[in-house]
Structures are given as C-alpha cells and as structure tokens.
Design an enzyme around this catalytic site. Structure first.
Site, short mmCIF file in Angstrom:
data_model
loop_
_atom_site.label_atom_id
_atom_site.label_comp_id
_atom_site.label_asym_id
_atom_site.label_seq_id
_atom_site.Cartn_x
_atom_site.Cartn_y
_atom_site.Cartn_z
N LYS A 1 43.49 64.27 21.55
CA LYS A 1 42.99 64.69 22.82
C LYS A 1 44.14 65.40 23.54
O LYS A 1 45.03 64.93 23.75
CB LYS A 1 42.82 63.37 23.55
CG LYS A 1 41.81 62.23 22.98
CD LYS A 1 41.64 60.92 23.38
CE LYS A 1 40.34 60.29 23.22
NZ LYS A 1 40.58 58.78 22.85
N ALA B 1 27.20 63.08 18.69
CA ALA B 1 27.04 62.10 20.14
C ALA B 1 27.63 60.96 19.92
O ALA B 1 27.76 60.53 18.71
CB ALA B 1 25.36 61.96 19.91
N GLU C 1 36.90 54.76 13.53
CA GLU C 1 38.04 54.98 14.39
C GLU C 1 38.63 53.40 14.77
O GLU C 1 37.77 52.63 14.93
CB GLU C 1 37.58 55.71 15.84
CG GLU C 1 37.61 57.22 15.45
CD GLU C 1 36.89 57.90 16.67
OE1 GLU C 1 37.27 57.40 17.67
OE2 GLU C 1 36.24 58.96 16.63
N LYS D 1 29.28 53.30 18.76
CA LYS D 1 30.46 52.32 19.19
C LYS D 1 30.12 50.73 18.69
O LYS D 1 29.02 50.48 18.70
CB LYS D 1 30.61 52.28 20.65
CG LYS D 1 31.10 53.71 21.39
CD LYS D 1 32.51 53.60 21.22
CE LYS D 1 33.02 54.93 22.17
NZ LYS D 1 34.43 54.73 22.21
N ASP E 1 43.23 56.50 16.93
CA ASP E 1 42.99 57.25 18.23
C ASP E 1 43.63 56.79 19.22
O ASP E 1 44.91 57.16 19.42
CB ASP E 1 41.13 57.04 18.57
CG ASP E 1 40.97 57.64 19.81
OD1 ASP E 1 41.70 58.38 20.57
OD2 ASP E 1 39.80 57.52 20.10
MG LIG Z 1 37.92 56.79 19.81
#
Ligand SMILES: [Mg+2]
Length: 345
Positions: free
Chosen positions: A253, A123, A206, A151, A229
């Site tokens: 990604k 999550a 990250e 975050k 990232d």
């Molecule tokens: Mg990220």
C-alpha cells in the site's frame, strides 16, 4: 518549490465495515507542489483504524514540511516525515509527479523502465450476507473482472466454505479467486479451513491469521499460498515477511508505506525472493488511486492489483481512472495523468 494543502471530505456510497472501524467518508487533503510552474499532486488520505496518526496531525506535518522546502532539499524534507508514513506518501507522491513530468515520463516509467500499459484489477466482495456476496460476484464478472477477492472469516466457517464453493461454481475455472481473512482465524483454524478450500483452486489468502510470524507459520503448511497485508506496516516488516520464505505474496500500500519510492523498495525485495507484490489503494481520492496504479504498473506484475476502489466513493476530487474489461489503462502522458477538477486547483 511551494506547497499547498487542499482538504477534502468524500462520502462513500455506503458505509463500509473494515477490520477496525466503520468508514462512512474519507477525509484527506490534496498536496499541490509547485516547482517553477510544474505542478505535482499527492494525496494525504489516512485510513481510520489503520493509520496510527490522525488526519489533523498528518496535515500539520505536511504543512510544516512545506515551509522547509525553500531551504532544504526535498529528500531531507521527506526524511523528517518517515515517522508519519501517510504524510510522507503525500509529499513523496507529489514530488515524484513533478520529477516524472520534468523527465517527460509517465510516473510509472519514472519508477521503472518497462511498466505495464494496463493494470488488471480485482473486485473485492465484502458483503457479510452470502447471497448478497454472490450477487456481487456475478456483477463483477459481468463487468469483465477476472479476479475476485472474497472477504472471509467474519461469518461462520461453514458459511465461508459455502460462499467460496458457490463462487467457484459461479465463475467457472478461468476466474482467479482470492481470499482475505483480515487475520480473523486462529492459526490452527486457518490451516484446517485452507485445507478444506484447497480443491477450489484459490490463488492466495491474505492474512489468514494475525501477525507476520503466525502467517508465515501457516504458510509453511498451507496448500494455498498466503499473503501478508496489515500485519506489515513498513518496508522492513515486508522484508521480514518475505525473508520467512513461506509467504507467496505481499500486499503493498504505497499510501501506508510512505510513498511510491518506499513501495518500489518493497516490490524489489519481493521480486528478488520470488514473492508476488500486490499493490492496493486504500479508498483514497482519484489522485491517490492513480499513484497506486502507477506503482502497480511499475511492479510489472500482470496479476490483478487492488486498485479498483474509486467506485466506492460517491464523490471524488477528479474523474477517477476508469476500470474497463477488468483493468485500468495507465496514463502515458508525463506525470500522474490525473488532475483535480477546477474547484480544487
Ligand atoms: Mg487485505
């Protein structure tokens, strides 16, 4: 082979602030590839603020590529899209779906010999307000999620530290906690904060700061493993980050890198260096998320991947793969295993 593009516009349940823009809806297009009656699906869904090219331009490039499919090999057509990674990802994804179906394999099994049957998901807790963020942590745990990504770096440092401490208390010691600073700290600041957070057993942070070299420098001294990232835009960028020897993980990604085949190249580079690949979707449609799920399964990494993004959308092109007990079951039928609803076909 013939190709059709089916545009969509999917509203988010609530507008989301990313590091670059406010995103209220996701504009994209499904790519429908027909190879003598075998239909493969790809997703073109550039992220505003992340993707270099606009949707319209990428759409037209996929459209143009489709016109060449009668005369040219698919590989040659894909080569024309290397400078437009989201466009390449859409066509390469649809082509991989076709090839997997023709081989009688799930897309994951087409990409790697022994894929995972279930992909654990994290999550992502993005709320700026600390008490809202904590509420969302509790909700995720109640839903069986076992990895939480917080975050950070968009509020005051003391608030970030209080949030991470409270989150650790809330989830106990069995849940994996990750951080994502989206490049928001200076290198010296990042190191100081990561040292303060080290006793809280954080699995990875990250983008503690911005830039591959800067992240690698932080990683060399950080007590918490760091991940690259958004500072890496290409497979070569990821190889360079991995080669520094000081990043613990890389975020993969498939949509942004140019497709499942490019994502698998980056995953192989990570594995060969002992770096953990974390596969993530980008709030793309159910078709794009399913592509990321198959890549995550093919990675063989049992740690959580960032593919539980479908719940952020208020509408979708197909029923998204469900998240149950903190994981997504990987479709085992040939191909992608997600088909757009009748209206889109
Ligand atoms: Mg990220």
């Amino acid at each position: 082979m013939s190709l059709d593009l089916i545009p969509y516009d999917l509203p988010l349940r609530s507008p989301m602030a990313t590091s670059h823009a406010i995103v209220a809806d996701r504009r994209g297009a499904l790519v429908r590839l027909d190879d003598h009656g075998t239909i493969g699906w790809g997703d073109l869904c550039p992220m505003p603020g992340w993707s270099v090219q606009e949707f319209e331009s990428l759409h037209d490039q996929v459209d143009m590529a489709g016109l060449r499919l009668d005369e040219d090999m698919i590989g040659d057509v894909l080569d024309t899209l290397v400078g437009a990674p989201e466009a390449r990802a859409a066509l390469a994804g649809a082509a991989a779906d076709v090839l997997a179906q023709e081989a009688g394999l799930s897309l994951a099994a087409h990409l790697a010999p022994e894929p995972l049957e279930r992909v654990a998901v994290n999550a992502t807790i993005g709320a700026a307000d600390v008490s809202t963020a904590l509420t969302n942590v509790y909700l995720a745990i109640a839903n069986g999620i076992e990895t939480i990504k917080l975050k950070v770096a968009h509020r005051r440092v003391e608030e970030d530290i209080a949030l991470v401490e409270s989150a650790r208390r809330a989830v106990g010691d069995k849940v994996e906690l990750r951080l994502d600073a989206n490049g928001g700290w200076r290198p010296d600041e990042a190191l100081e904060i990561l040292h303060r957070l080290a006793p809280l057993d954080i699995a990875v942070c990250e983008e503690p700061t911005a830039g591959i070299d800067q992240i690698a420098a932080v990683g060399a001294e950080s007590p918490i493993p760091v991940a690259v990232d958004e500072s890496a835009r290409t497979v070569d960028d990821l190889r360079r980050a991995i080669a520094t020897g000081t990043v613990g993980a890389v975020v993969i990604k498939p949509q942004a890198l140019g497709g499942p085949d490019f994502a698998m190249q980056a995953i192989a580079a990570a594995h060969s260096a002992g770096v953990t690949p974390i596969v993530t979707s980008m709030i793309d449609s159910a078709v794009g998320v399913a592509h990321a799920v198959h890549v995550a399964a093919a990675s063989g990494v049992t740690a959580a991947h960032g593919v539980a993004t479908s719940a952020l959308l208020a509408a979708d092109v197909a029923a998204p793969l469900p998240v149950e007990d903190g994981a997504i079951l990987v479709p085992s039928i040939p191909g992608l295993g997600v088909r757009p609803s009748a209206a889109a076909r």
